[in-house]
Design a protein around this motif. Structure first.
Motif, PDB file in Angstrom:
ATOM      1  N   THR A  77       5.814 -11.515  -2.274  1.00  0.00           N
ATOM      2  CA  THR A  77       6.690 -11.029  -3.336  1.00  0.00           C
ATOM      3  C   THR A  77       8.116 -11.474  -3.024  1.00  0.00           C
ATOM      4  OG1 THR A  77       7.329  -8.932  -2.290  1.00  0.00           O
ATOM      5  CG2 THR A  77       5.212  -8.976  -3.468  1.00  0.00           C
ATOM      6  N   THR A  78       9.041 -11.102  -3.896  1.00  0.00           N
ATOM      7  CA  THR A  78      10.440 -11.451  -3.632  1.00  0.00           C
ATOM      8  C   THR A  78      10.986 -10.677  -2.433  1.00  0.00           C
ATOM      9  OG1 THR A  78      11.113  -9.784  -5.246  1.00  0.00           O
ATOM     10  CG2 THR A  78      10.964 -12.065  -6.020  1.00  0.00           C
ATOM     11  N   HIS A  79      10.278  -9.614  -2.029  1.00  0.00           N
ATOM     12  CA  HIS A  79      10.734  -8.790  -0.906  1.00  0.00           C
ATOM     13  C   HIS A  79       9.901  -8.981   0.358  1.00  0.00           C
ATOM     14  CE1 HIS A  79      11.630  -6.478  -4.690  1.00  0.00           C
ATOM     15  NE2 HIS A  79      12.838  -6.595  -4.170  1.00  0.00           N
ATOM     16  N   ARG A  80       8.690  -9.529   0.217  1.00  0.00           N
ATOM     17  CA  ARG A  80       7.779  -9.653   1.356  1.00  0.00           C
ATOM     18  C   ARG A  80       7.089 -11.010   1.319  1.00  0.00           C
ATOM     19  NH1 ARG A  80       7.368  -4.369  -0.563  1.00  0.00           N
ATOM     20  NH2 ARG A  80       7.376  -2.708   1.050  1.00  0.00           N
ATOM     21  N   SER A  81       7.039 -11.681   2.462  1.00  0.00           N
ATOM     22  CA  SER A  81       6.263 -12.914   2.548  1.00  0.00           C
ATOM     23  C   SER A  81       4.778 -12.561   2.558  1.00  0.00           C
ATOM     24  CB  SER A  81       6.618 -13.670   3.839  1.00  0.00           C
ATOM     25  OG  SER A  81       6.157 -12.948   4.968  1.00  0.00           O
ATOM     26  N   GLU A  82       3.929 -13.570   2.427  1.00  0.00           N
ATOM     27  CA  GLU A  82       2.489 -13.326   2.451  1.00  0.00           C
ATOM     28  C   GLU A  82       2.075 -12.663   3.763  1.00  0.00           C
ATOM     29  OE1 GLU A  82      -1.748 -15.744   1.844  1.00  0.00           O
ATOM     30  OE2 GLU A  82       0.132 -16.846   2.085  1.00  0.00           O
ATOM     31  N   ASN A  83       2.643 -13.146   4.864  1.00  0.00           N
ATOM     32  CA  ASN A  83       2.305 -12.585   6.166  1.00  0.00           C
ATOM     33  C   ASN A  83       2.794 -11.145   6.295  1.00  0.00           C
ATOM     34  OD1 ASN A  83       0.813 -13.361   8.435  1.00  0.00           O
ATOM     35  ND2 ASN A  83       2.645 -13.635   9.677  1.00  0.00           N
ATOM     36  N   GLU A  84       4.006 -10.885   5.842  1.00  0.00           N
ATOM     37  CA  GLU A  84       4.549  -9.525   5.896  1.00  0.00           C
ATOM     38  C   GLU A  84       3.733  -8.569   5.039  1.00  0.00           C
ATOM     39  OE1 GLU A  84       9.311 -10.510   6.627  1.00  0.00           O
ATOM     40  OE2 GLU A  84       8.491 -10.435   4.590  1.00  0.00           O
ATOM     41  N   LEU A  85       3.319  -9.046   3.868  1.00  0.00           N
ATOM     42  CA  LEU A  85       2.497  -8.219   2.984  1.00  0.00           C
ATOM     43  C   LEU A  85       1.161  -7.890   3.651  1.00  0.00           C
ATOM     44  CD1 LEU A  85       2.181  -6.910   0.190  1.00  0.00           C
ATOM     45  CD2 LEU A  85       1.262  -9.085  -0.642  1.00  0.00           C
ATOM     46  N   ALA A  86       0.540  -8.900   4.257  1.00  0.00           N
ATOM     47  CA  ALA A  86      -0.741  -8.687   4.942  1.00  0.00           C
ATOM     48  C   ALA A  86      -0.592  -7.683   6.072  1.00  0.00           C
ATOM     49  CB  ALA A  86      -1.282 -10.014   5.475  1.00  0.00           C
ATOM     50  N   PHE A  87       0.492  -7.798   6.832  1.00  0.00           N
ATOM     51  CA  PHE A  87       0.713  -6.871   7.942  1.00  0.00           C
ATOM     52  C   PHE A  87       0.869  -5.439   7.425  1.00  0.00           C
ATOM     53  CE2 PHE A  87       1.084 -10.223  10.936  1.00  0.00           C
ATOM     54  CZ  PHE A  87       1.113  -9.650  12.192  1.00  0.00           C
ATOM     55  N   GLU A  88       1.652  -5.258   6.357  1.00  0.00           N
ATOM     56  CA  GLU A  88       1.890  -3.904   5.845  1.00  0.00           C
ATOM     57  C   GLU A  88       0.621  -3.300   5.254  1.00  0.00           C
ATOM     58  OE1 GLU A  88       5.514  -2.758   3.872  1.00  0.00           O
ATOM     59  OE2 GLU A  88       6.374  -4.748   4.263  1.00  0.00           O
ATOM     60  N   ILE A  89      -0.203  -4.124   4.634  1.00  0.00           N
ATOM     61  CA  ILE A  89      -1.474  -3.631   4.097  1.00  0.00           C
ATOM     62  C   ILE A  89      -2.362  -3.145   5.239  1.00  0.00           C
ATOM     63  CG2 ILE A  89      -3.614  -4.327   2.941  1.00  0.00           C
ATOM     64  CD1 ILE A  89      -1.894  -6.242   1.238  1.00  0.00           C
ATOM     65  N   GLU A  90      -2.420  -3.939   6.305  1.00  0.00           N
ATOM     66  CA  GLU A  90      -3.258  -3.548   7.438  1.00  0.00           C
ATOM     67  C   GLU A  90      -2.679  -2.370   8.211  1.00  0.00           C
ATOM     68  OE1 GLU A  90      -4.479  -6.739   9.934  1.00  0.00           O
ATOM     69  OE2 GLU A  90      -5.234  -7.941   8.273  1.00  0.00           O
ATOM     70  N   GLU A  91      -1.361  -2.219   8.170  1.00  0.00           N
ATOM     71  CA  GLU A  91      -0.726  -1.086   8.856  1.00  0.00           C
ATOM     72  C   GLU A  91      -1.274   0.242   8.351  1.00  0.00           C
ATOM     73  OE1 GLU A  91       1.461  -0.534  11.196  1.00  0.00           O
ATOM     74  OE2 GLU A  91       2.248  -2.510  11.693  1.00  0.00           O
ATOM     75  N   ILE A  92      -1.654   0.286   7.063  1.00  0.00           N
ATOM     76  CA  ILE A  92      -2.159   1.538   6.496  1.00  0.00           C
ATOM     77  C   ILE A  92      -3.633   1.427   6.107  1.00  0.00           C
ATOM     78  CG2 ILE A  92       0.119   2.254   5.693  1.00  0.00           C
ATOM     79  CD1 ILE A  92      -0.667   1.394   2.877  1.00  0.00           C
ATOM     80  N   ALA A  93      -4.297   0.361   6.565  1.00  0.00           N
ATOM     81  CA  ALA A  93      -5.733   0.165   6.324  1.00  0.00           C
ATOM     82  C   ALA A  93      -6.073   0.263   4.845  1.00  0.00           C
ATOM     83  CB  ALA A  93      -6.541   1.187   7.119  1.00  0.00           C
ATOM     84  N   ALA A  94      -5.260  -0.392   4.019  1.00  0.00           N
ATOM     85  CA  ALA A  94      -5.454  -0.314   2.576  1.00  0.00           C
ATOM     86  C   ALA A  94      -6.348  -1.443   2.081  1.00  0.00           C
ATOM     87  CB  ALA A  94      -4.097  -0.381   1.870  1.00  0.00           C
ATOM     88  N   GLY A  95      -6.868  -1.261   0.883  1.00  0.00           N
ATOM     89  CA  GLY A  95      -7.629  -2.307   0.211  1.00  0.00           C
ATOM     90  C   GLY A  95      -6.849  -2.796  -0.995  1.00  0.00           C
ATOM     91  N   PHE A  96      -6.624  -4.097  -1.081  1.00  0.00           N
ATOM     92  CA  PHE A  96      -5.826  -4.685  -2.162  1.00  0.00           C
ATOM     93  C   PHE A  96      -6.625  -5.848  -2.728  1.00  0.00           C
ATOM     94  CE2 PHE A  96      -0.946  -4.364  -2.579  1.00  0.00           C
ATOM     95  CZ  PHE A  96      -1.018  -4.406  -3.962  1.00  0.00           C
ATOM     96  N   GLN A  97      -6.796  -5.887  -4.042  1.00  0.00           N
ATOM     97  CA  GLN A  97      -7.591  -6.954  -4.625  1.00  0.00           C
ATOM     98  C   GLN A  97      -7.059  -7.330  -6.000  1.00  0.00           C
ATOM     99  OE1 GLN A  97     -11.734  -6.025  -5.232  1.00  0.00           O
ATOM    100  NE2 GLN A  97     -12.337  -8.152  -5.374  1.00  0.00           N
ATOM    101  N   ALA A  98      -7.016  -8.631  -6.257  1.00  0.00           N
ATOM    102  CA  ALA A  98      -6.662  -9.143  -7.582  1.00  0.00           C
ATOM    103  C   ALA A  98      -7.889  -9.814  -8.181  1.00  0.00           C
ATOM    104  CB  ALA A  98      -5.509 -10.139  -7.473  1.00  0.00           C
ATOM    105  N   VAL A  99      -8.119  -9.587  -9.477  1.00  0.00           N
ATOM    106  CA  VAL A  99      -9.315 -10.139 -10.119  1.00  0.00           C
ATOM    107  C   VAL A  99      -8.965 -10.733 -11.473  1.00  0.00           C
ATOM    108  CG1 VAL A  99     -10.910  -8.554  -8.967  1.00  0.00           C
ATOM    109  CG2 VAL A  99      -9.889  -7.895 -11.146  1.00  0.00           C
ATOM    110  N   ALA A 100      -9.802 -11.674 -11.909  1.00  0.00           N
ATOM    111  CA  ALA A 100      -9.683 -12.250 -13.246  1.00  0.00           C
ATOM    112  C   ALA A 100     -11.082 -12.362 -13.834  1.00  0.00           C
ATOM    113  CB  ALA A 100      -9.019 -13.625 -13.187  1.00  0.00           C
ATOM    114  N   GLY A 101     -11.230 -11.997 -15.095  1.00  0.00           N
ATOM    115  CA  GLY A 101     -12.534 -12.052 -15.746  1.00  0.00           C
ATOM    116  C   GLY A 101     -12.466 -12.798 -17.058  1.00  0.00           C
ATOM    117  N   LYS A 102     -13.414 -12.519 -17.925  1.00  0.00           N
ATOM    118  CA  LYS A 102     -13.448 -13.189 -19.236  1.00  0.00           C
ATOM    119  C   LYS A 102     -12.402 -12.638 -20.190  1.00  0.00           C
ATOM    120  CE  LYS A 102     -18.303 -14.636 -19.286  1.00  0.00           C
ATOM    121  NZ  LYS A 102     -18.650 -14.287 -17.900  1.00  0.00           N
TER     122      LYS A 102
END
Length: 500
Positions: free
Chosen positions: A445-470
């Motif tokens: 994001t504009t505030h977090r790099s991909e690596n920083e985002l991954a670290f923060e997600i794992e810090e709280i053991a969260a699940g994050f997912q983006a999806v696209a369908g029909k």
């Protein structure tokens, strides 16, 4: 069962076979009847057996075309010499082809007797009614003499075991496994934490070094395999064979570095959060609750074993983890297996040389003196009593519809964002853009790099997912309620400030 809107299935591991039914509490009698009939009064129709025989044989053949299954079977056949764990759970084609109805009946009578089973019933049930139904459907199941089976002991391992198998897959798969005790041993919680720090998640040491920094592997991870008998501390990798020398050299450096740069307080906390969260996530459904109760009964005969496991995790320190690493990273208890399309003899020669050098370095290691760390411990909020708060809808000025549903009887909170979009909104000129966007949505994001985002997600053991369908696109997020505030900040940052 299906006519009652339920599910009926079974699975087999090295240690047990489990049959289960999941359906509405309104059909509990149907479920009890069905599973009691399966356990106590099977038919074993010859025609059905022949039909299923072909299904199993086809599954065995498909396993030979699966890189993961081939690599796993090579690992177990190498690590467990002379022990039943060396045999594929699914069995061998020659046995499946010739197994007779009589042999199946004999096996059933030798193992499937009430004194060799236990039943788990979980869900929104009336306890008195459930006990009455269990008595009605299970009390009269015939008993048989359970055959006494002396499980073969593994042949003693006094040196590293190595196997290389030629496989026509583009990707090479490697396993390194150190023998560890059975699941009930006091060292298992620490070994689980050690595997998390080394190779579970993007913030782990091996993933950072081998996949993110050097980009030499397609995948890398560490885990523990914890059965009734001796288990394995595993490191697994998927890679292109031309990178094998650099990969194994870096792997050795990282394992040895663990002793010179012990786990930090942040690493231990992150591992603790993720391991503890995993246990709570497993209790989100009646299936998960029943599976956990059965797991505790089968392996520990103690329904308080989970609390003891979590208490042991909270007691972990860097010093204890180092001692476990020194104790179990034993070169004489090491197994290395590789499936590869590269030259088998050259690969085997390289691995033997590498293993010899790695073993010598491991033997030299000494556990360093440790400075006392200030550990940050998690504080979990237990769910409150079930709530009856009403569903609420809010419409913002920009047209966004937001829906709230407070639930106080769960460990987790989740957020979802959905948009009209996807394949139906694409033109032939930009076909695939929705799917591509969903794959890079979590790229920072504009505030977090991909690596920083991954670290923060794992810090709280969260699940994050983006999806696209029909017809739509969406973003989903889940975390434990204890981390609701951090989770909301992450969710809305990705939603509003994504910078793929």
């Amino acid at each position: 069962i299906e006519g009652s809107g339920g599910e009926l299935n079974a699975y087999t591991s090295f240690d047990q076979t489990v049959f289960y039914v999941t359906l509405s509490k309104n059909f509990i009698q149907t479920g009890m009847s069905a599973i009691s009939q399966m356990m106590g009064y099977p038919l074993f129709d010859p025609q059905e057996i022949d039909n299923e025989r072909e299904v199993v044989i086809e599954e065995i053949k498909r396993g030979q075309d699966s890189p993961g299954r081939r690599a796993s079977q090579l690992l177990f056949s190498t690590a467990y010499k002379g022990h039943p764990y060396s045999i594929p759970v699914i069995g061998f084609e020659k046995n499946i082809r010739k197994v007779s109805v009589k042999k199946i009946w004999d096996y059933y009578h030798a193992r499937y007797s009430p004194q060799n089973m236990f039943l788990v019933v979980a869900g929104d049930i009336d306890f008195a009614q459930a006990k009455k139904l269990v008595q009605e459907y299970f009390a009269n199941i015939p008993t048989y003499k359970v055959a006494k089976v002396q499980r073969k002991k593994e042949l003693p391992q006094k040196a590293a075991r190595i196997s290389v198998e030629k496989a026509e897959f583009q990707q090479s798969l490697a396993y390194l496994g150190f023998k560890i005790p059975s699941i009930a041993h006091a060292d298992i919680p620490g070994l689980d934490m050690l595997s998390m720090i080394l190779g579970m998640g993007d913030s782990s040491r091996l993933v950072q070094k081998l996949r993110i920094e050097k980009a030499w592997v397609n995948s890398v991870g560490a885990s523990t395999y914890n059965p009734k008998d001796k288990g394995l501390f595993l490191i697994s990798m998927g890679f292109n064979p031309e990178n094998i020398q650099g990969i194994f050299q870096t792997l050795q450096e990282e394992i040895l570095r663990f002793f010179q740069a012990p786990p930090t307080a942040d690493e231990i906390r992150r591992a603790l959060v993720n391991l503890e969260s995993e246990e709570y996530y497993s209790l989100e459904s009646v299936d998960g609750i029943a599976r956990k109760l059965g797991h505790l009964e089968f392996y520990f005969q103690d329904q308080k074993a989970l609390q003891k496991y979590l208490k042991a995790l909270h007691a972990m320190t860097a010093e204890k983890l180092l001692k476990l690493a020194k104790k179990y990273f034993n070169p004489e208890q090491l197994t290395v297996t590789i499936t590869t399309n590269a030259d088998k003899n050259q690969t085997l020669k390289f691995i033997k040389t590498w293993t010899s050098g790695f073993s010598k370095e491991l033997k030299k290691l000494k556990t360093p003196a440790m400075k006392k760390q200030s550990m940050v411990r998690t504080k979990w909020k237990m769910p409150a009593a079930p709530s009856k708060q009403n569903f609420e809808k809010v419409v913002l000025k920009n047209g966004t519809h937001i829906y709230f549903q407070p639930l106080r009887d769960t460990f987790t909170f989740s957020a979802r964002a959905a948009f009209l979009g996807g394949l139906r909104f694409e033109s032939p000129q930009d076909n695939g853009v929705s799917e591509m966007f969903s794959r890079i949505w979590l790229g920072g994001t504009t505030h977090r790099s991909e690596n920083e985002l991954a670290f923060e997600i794992e810090e709280i053991a969260a699940g994050f997912q983006a999806v696209a369908g029909k017809n739509s696109m969406g973003l989903s997020f889940e975390a434990l309620s204890s981390f609701e505030q951090q989770g909301r900040h992450l969710f809305f940052d990705v939603l509003a400030s994504s910078k793929p």
